[in-house]
Design a protein around this motif. Sequence first.
Motif, PDB file in Angstrom:
ATOM      1  N   UNK A 227       0.852  -1.197   0.000  1.00 54.60           N
ATOM      2  CA  UNK A 227       0.000   0.000   0.000  1.00 54.60           C
ATOM      3  C   UNK A 227       0.890   1.250   0.000  1.00 54.60           C
ATOM      4  N   UNK A 228       1.463   1.570  -1.171  1.00 59.05           N
ATOM      5  CA  UNK A 228       2.501   2.619  -1.209  1.00 59.05           C
ATOM      6  C   UNK A 228       2.007   4.016  -0.867  1.00 59.05           C
ATOM      7  N   UNK A 229       0.709   4.254  -0.926  1.00 60.73           N
ATOM      8  CA  UNK A 229       0.229   5.626  -0.661  1.00 60.73           C
ATOM      9  C   UNK A 229      -0.214   5.855   0.780  1.00 60.73           C
ATOM     10  N   UNK A 230       0.127   4.938   1.672  1.00 65.63           N
ATOM     11  CA  UNK A 230      -0.121   5.201   3.092  1.00 65.63           C
ATOM     12  C   UNK A 230       0.669   6.454   3.461  1.00 65.63           C
ATOM     13  N   UNK A 231       0.002   7.400   4.151  1.00 63.21           N
ATOM     14  CA  UNK A 231       0.687   8.655   4.481  1.00 63.21           C
ATOM     15  C   UNK A 231       1.860   8.458   5.433  1.00 63.21           C
ATOM     16  N   UNK A 232       1.657   7.549   6.399  1.00 67.06           N
ATOM     17  CA  UNK A 232       2.694   7.393   7.414  1.00 67.06           C
ATOM     18  C   UNK A 232       2.490   6.066   8.137  1.00 67.06           C
ATOM     19  N   UNK A 233       3.587   5.443   8.530  1.00 68.13           N
ATOM     20  CA  UNK A 233       3.503   4.235   9.360  1.00 68.13           C
ATOM     21  C   UNK A 233       4.285   4.504  10.638  1.00 68.13           C
ATOM     22  N   UNK A 234       3.677   4.191  11.754  1.00 73.37           N
ATOM     23  CA  UNK A 234       4.269   4.536  13.042  1.00 73.37           C
ATOM     24  C   UNK A 234       4.234   3.310  13.954  1.00 73.37           C
ATOM     25  N   UNK A 235       5.390   2.895  14.461  1.00 66.47           N
ATOM     26  CA  UNK A 235       5.440   1.801  15.434  1.00 66.47           C
ATOM     27  C   UNK A 235       5.371   2.413  16.830  1.00 66.47           C
ATOM     28  N   UNK A 236       4.422   1.941  17.630  1.00 69.36           N
ATOM     29  CA  UNK A 236       4.205   2.511  18.967  1.00 69.36           C
ATOM     30  C   UNK A 236       4.753   1.559  20.026  1.00 69.36           C
ATOM     31  N   UNK A 237       5.499   2.096  20.954  1.00 70.87           N
ATOM     32  CA  UNK A 237       6.104   1.270  21.992  1.00 70.87           C
ATOM     33  C   UNK A 237       5.099   0.927  23.090  1.00 70.87           C
ATOM     34  N   UNK A 238       5.106  -0.332  23.510  1.00 70.70           N
ATOM     35  CA  UNK A 238       4.266  -0.761  24.627  1.00 70.70           C
ATOM     36  C   UNK A 238       4.530   0.106  25.859  1.00 70.70           C
TER      37      UNK A 238
END
Length: 284
Positions: A227-238
Amino acid sequence: MHIDSAVKGVVFNVQRCSLHDGPGVRTTVFLKGCPLRCKWCQNPEGLSRIPSVTYDARKCISCGSCGGAHTADGAGRCPTEALSVAGREYTPDELVNELLEDQAFFTGEGGVTFSGGECLLQSDFVLECAKRLSICGIRVAIDTCGAVDFSNIEKLIPYAQLFLYDIKCIDPDLHKRFTGVSNHRILENFQRLYESGAPIWVRVPLIGTFNANEEEANRIRDYLNRFPNIRRTEALRYHELGIHKYELLGEPYTLGEEARLSDKQYACLKGIIESSADLQCDGR
Ligand code: SF4
């Protein structure tokens, strides 16, 4: 635009000046009810659709005003807020009037985020609020787990400038073990929302013993690369900022310290998920 004032919603928190629920300064509205039961949930007072009673023994002065009943009625009589109720009913006009008090802070891309719980379990109410906010020129973001009927998502597309969409893992059995439901509908809805052209930020919570390992991180990354047009991907820390709420609700919290991530482990898995290339971690 048809405006309906009859629909009501149940909200358990309105958090001002939030910097983590979308771009800019935002006010986040937390709505009651969630179809998932994520073991790491830090808002357990938002899981049930109806108002939840909490009891804080440290504030109790044993005055007896509640008659020993830990109920909403008892909370109404409690002088110290040892007993309190999470969740109150709003009409769209009541909630939007409260949100408009923050309008001066919504500069740039700031605005209102609807979260939860799962805000789209109350999609008719969110829709009515979003319509009113859009008339006032306020930007709306929808924070969703995606585990709802797609029609609940679709109706918000014309009124939301952003969807914050949680992708927790790709393996359906793993997803079911840690959240109570399969991710089949979540991934199907994600694809449909993406294909609609709606702006999406993906958020991936990283939890030890669940998805915080290279194999699952690479699987998530490979999936998102489609899905190349995702604006942003963010990994959230537990984190464990809401653990005390389980005690207030009289419910157990079942994750242990193995759910925590070291700085190094988090940085590495974040690197994998937020990149588009193959990466490897080198231990904790
Ligand atoms: S009314 Fe509040 S402070 Fe008094 S006994 Fe009940 S819970 Fe404790």
